[in-house]
Scaffold this active site. Sequence first.
Site, mmCIF file in Angstrom:
data_model
loop_
_atom_site.group_PDB
_atom_site.id
_atom_site.type_symbol
_atom_site.label_atom_id
_atom_site.label_comp_id
_atom_site.label_asym_id
_atom_site.label_seq_id
_atom_site.Cartn_x
_atom_site.Cartn_y
_atom_site.Cartn_z
ATOM 1 N N ARG A 187 40.738 41.370 34.799
ATOM 2 C CA ARG A 187 42.313 41.309 34.682
ATOM 3 C C ARG A 187 42.771 40.345 33.719
ATOM 4 O O ARG A 187 43.855 40.495 33.119
ATOM 5 C CB ARG A 187 42.828 40.975 36.194
ATOM 6 C CG ARG A 187 42.462 42.329 36.977
ATOM 7 C CD ARG A 187 42.460 42.049 38.598
ATOM 8 N NE ARG A 187 42.215 43.586 39.217
ATOM 9 C CZ ARG A 187 42.304 43.503 40.361
ATOM 10 N NH1 ARG A 187 42.866 42.744 41.341
ATOM 11 N NH2 ARG A 187 42.094 44.733 41.048
ATOM 12 N N ARG B 155 39.666 36.519 39.689
ATOM 13 C CA ARG B 155 38.918 37.531 40.688
ATOM 14 C C ARG B 155 38.550 38.715 40.245
ATOM 15 O O ARG B 155 39.454 39.432 39.541
ATOM 16 C CB ARG B 155 39.891 37.492 42.045
ATOM 17 C CG ARG B 155 39.487 38.602 42.964
ATOM 18 C CD ARG B 155 40.425 38.749 44.339
ATOM 19 N NE ARG B 155 41.526 39.220 44.092
ATOM 20 C CZ ARG B 155 41.803 40.629 43.953
ATOM 21 N NH1 ARG B 155 40.815 41.645 44.033
ATOM 22 N NH2 ARG B 155 42.762 40.955 43.802
ATOM 23 N N SER C 257 46.840 50.383 40.591
ATOM 24 C CA SER C 257 45.378 49.817 40.896
ATOM 25 C C SER C 257 44.534 50.177 39.613
ATOM 26 O O SER C 257 44.928 51.119 38.722
ATOM 27 C CB SER C 257 44.815 50.829 42.005
ATOM 28 O OG SER C 257 43.433 50.645 41.969
ATOM 29 N N SER D 189 38.347 41.318 46.550
ATOM 30 C CA SER D 189 39.214 40.631 47.449
ATOM 31 C C SER D 189 39.130 41.153 48.987
ATOM 32 O O SER D 189 38.761 40.257 49.704
ATOM 33 C CB SER D 189 40.621 40.844 47.137
ATOM 34 O OG SER D 189 40.983 42.058 47.245
ATOM 35 N N LEU D 190 38.949 42.365 49.124
ATOM 36 C CA LEU D 190 38.608 43.064 50.315
ATOM 37 C C LEU D 190 37.462 42.377 50.906
ATOM 38 O O LEU D 190 37.316 42.022 52.174
ATOM 39 C CB LEU D 190 38.750 44.435 50.365
ATOM 40 C CG LEU D 190 39.986 45.183 49.674
ATOM 41 C CD1 LEU D 190 39.681 46.898 49.942
ATOM 42 C CD2 LEU D 190 41.310 44.744 50.784
#
Lengths: 218, 250, 594
Positions: free
Chosen positions: C297, C399, C250, C404-405
């Site tokens: 990312r 993203r 993560s 995302s959550l």
Amino acid sequence: MSAAATRPDRSYLLRKLHSLSGIVPVGAFLAEHFWSNSYALVGVAKYNEKSQELQTIPFRVIVEAAVIWLPILYHGGYGVYIWLKGKSNVSDYPWVGNWLYTLQRYTGLVAFAFIGWHVWTERFLTQGKSTYSDVEHALRNPYYLAFYVIGVLASSFHLGVGIWNFLCKWGLAATVQAQRAAGKLGATVGFVFSLVGILIVVSFRLNWHPFGHFVTLK
Amino acid sequence: MGETKKVILRVKRQAGPKHAPRWEEFALNWRPAMNVIICLRDIAENPVTRDGKKTTPVTYESNCLEEVCGSCAMLINGKARMACSALVDSLPQPIRLEPLSKFPVVRDLAVDRSFMFESLKRVKAWIPIDGTYDLGEGPRMAPETQEQAYPLSRCISCGNCLEVCPQVNENNAFVGAAIISQVRLFNMHPTGAMHARERLEALMGPGGIADCANAQNCVKACPKEIPLTESIAEMNRQAWKQALLGWLFG
Amino acid sequence: MREPKIIVVGGGLAGLMATIRVAEAGVPVELFSIVPVKRSHSVCAQGGINAAKNTKGEGDSTDKHFDDTIYGGDFLANQPLVKRMCEAAPGIIDLLDRMGVMFNRTTEGLLDYRRFGGTLYHRTAFAGATTGQQLLYALDEQVRRYEADGKVNKFEGWTFLSAVIDDGGICRGICAMDMRSTEVKTFPADAAIFCTGGIGAIFGLSTNSVVCTGSAQSALFQQGVDYANGEFIQVHPTAIPGEDKLRLMSESARGEGGRIWVPRKPGDTRPPNSILESERFYFLEEWYPKYGNLVPRDIATRAIHRVVFQEKLGIHGQAAVYLDLTHIPREVLDRKLEGILEIYEKFLGINPRKEPMKVFPGMHYAMGGVWVNNEDQATNVPGIYAAGECEYQYHGANRLGANSLVSCIFGGGIAGPAAVKYARGLAQGCESTPASAFERERKRQAAMNEALIRQEGGENPIAIWRAMGELMTEHVTVTRYNKNLQQVDAKLRELTDRFRRINLSDHTLWSNQTLNFARELGNMLVLARVITLGALARNESRGAHYKPDFPERDDANWLKTTRANYSNGEIKLTYEPVDTSLIPPRPRRYDVAR
């Protein structure tokens, strides 16, 4: 089961009663019994005096039934029922706790059988008037001697593990540390009971009274 | 060139719930960092037994492959564990794969663990919120409480604790350690605690907490190292206290 | 008034949230999931969930969250809905908190927030290193409560095959298969909400779970539901390489201070702990001093590729870099990152508290997905809604971590009521649809199964899948060249031909996982082409989409949404404008202050 049940289920109460009865009164009686029998280590007269005292308590049969026979019958009988509901898997998972779980069942059965025989021979065949010489006589038989040794060890082990189980199953020892301490306590109790029990048997068998020299009134 | 190193796998196959089980042996090419899932995929790609007989791919459950979804529990060399984290190099061969024995087999290594989800319903394993509308923040919580509760909330419902429990078997519908531990989790939460009584009542029903016999296998088998025996002890205390109160004042 | 009925397909965060909202509205829900919903892929999300609560006195705000999201997504996302999401995020955190999520706490008993990629604020709420798992469980528990009340009926172990679309082009239900009995059945419904998650399996190896195949999205696409921005694929910079899966490491590892480095000397074979500080190349910190290890990312991924493939500085010459946590106190690691460190330790047998981890980028997330409108998650087919990773709306070209959550819960949360409103407004519900429409679809799907079971070709589905995955990973992830993309498309067609000759090697009709996999594979091949063709057409570089031949973002020609449409077996791409009405596009740079 109905989610709306407002009271604990009967099986819960029976199970809790089983757990409790192993400590009080059965375990407590075992302690008392070992204590009074250890008077054999003092001497024959002292032993007989102590036995006589216990054999002549008021309401004897009622007390015996309420504090000893019925609880033991319940603890043993319900214990067998519990055993039948479980299925040991110690060969697959040979962990300490699992060994204790399995041995607790076998020692319980052995102790139950021994206690039944012991009560029959020493309480009923003697009409409740067992004396030092009755026991001493019985222990001359090597098979009886062996049965006594096994019975004493099984009962002591069962009580030791039972104390550990009791403390865990009532949440009195909840944390890992507390459970470890409970385990040590159970082991100590089991060991002390085994030792004292064997000493008592030896005392009868060899007429050995190591604490007899303290007796001044002959 | 020497013969390539092989991984020998023995898999207990069962075509369906009512079929008789049988064993099949496979020889797979060894690679570094192989786990049991990789072995099962190798078989799926080339479903041929060690003695050259054609067979079908092995049915098994898997999803996340990093030990958080709880799918791939099975018996590996007789022990309940997760297939994704069972590294081949750490297992004596032949590696024996069997389905969990405490749940009905669906096919091969796949079993039906719906009992666990039904049990969660039974003990009301949730926080009964009033609704999803905006009702402000949740209750404050001491970091210490969170640190105690968080490990409990990592239970992946894999069923390993039920599998290793001697009290879980066809004669006994014991809910098992995972569910008892979930009750502890919800009873620990400030809102959940308001409904602790209902959950404890459910735990005091048939197959409930009293069926635990303290073999303590659960805590050893838990892949998430959840303090299950602590949870059981704690719930035992809450339960008998409530039972006593109910009996006295009920 | 007639009581409508709604189907939700997929039991991850978005699907569960949609289910809760529909059930809360008093409408019965049928919830379909391949795996028991508690085992959905959302459990894998590790780091956290973003919400601008501004609890650290940094002056964070939902506007800044909105700006970070749009900027991080390289301005490809339609802005109004993203703004709504960012505004809703603090409320979502409150809701999750009320549901009992064991978020980490501050000494005052409030939620703690950590930093994450693409932002300068402490905005990410987290529950240890298993936030996704904790969130999923909270929603799973709420759904279980509705299930116990009889308001939700779960179909776990069922796989979605197709929508039932009537002659008027309206969705009237779904066709699904019981994966145990292989029975194919139709289920009437007034609306169906699809929350079918990621598409990682199209790339063979990814950080996704086994069920993340994109099969449902592809099936819908082949029935006329449009698919948008397929070419935007996020490759996570730090995954643990593996043969069965790329296990995610993560971003929170870097959020808590983890540093990425390689030895300065190419091919340095010394163990990492004996390499001096001065001999280490902290390339992210050197190249992006402002954001350092917490660049978005796509940037981190390309930097790692550059270091490994161009500068040849990979560890021991291999495709890997160090992610180093060894300088962080052990108790901090155990409290905040235990879950992810455990993964590394378990699967590699190395303790990351003592030795730097070896990581490499891995396919992680699809920004693109089912086309939905700008308001309420409705697709172009009436009665079909989509939410969560399977749709395209929130993340633009890239993203941000921990978004995302929030997008799953927000999207699911608005799809549910929207479907209810739609269903209640229908003049004629699914009960008036002729039985023949359902029977026709059931027969079509059952016939496909029978053909697959019976056929005796020479091709193995897993071999085809692996070939597709290698192709897609090599050419359609980090760096894209048009020549290669053309070849990929040709090869995908070849693989599709080979797929027609597959042999299931399991011809039984009970719990046949090969049958299900073959159905998924057929669908994956279609979606793989959508992604490839979208990438081929887009001659610019934006967010995760990078073409060395077109290295710059080209707003004049490409500030537009790719919208793929399927008719008569052909994939057609059309484009529509992006709603940039709130924040005017500006260049996206992380090496200097904005």
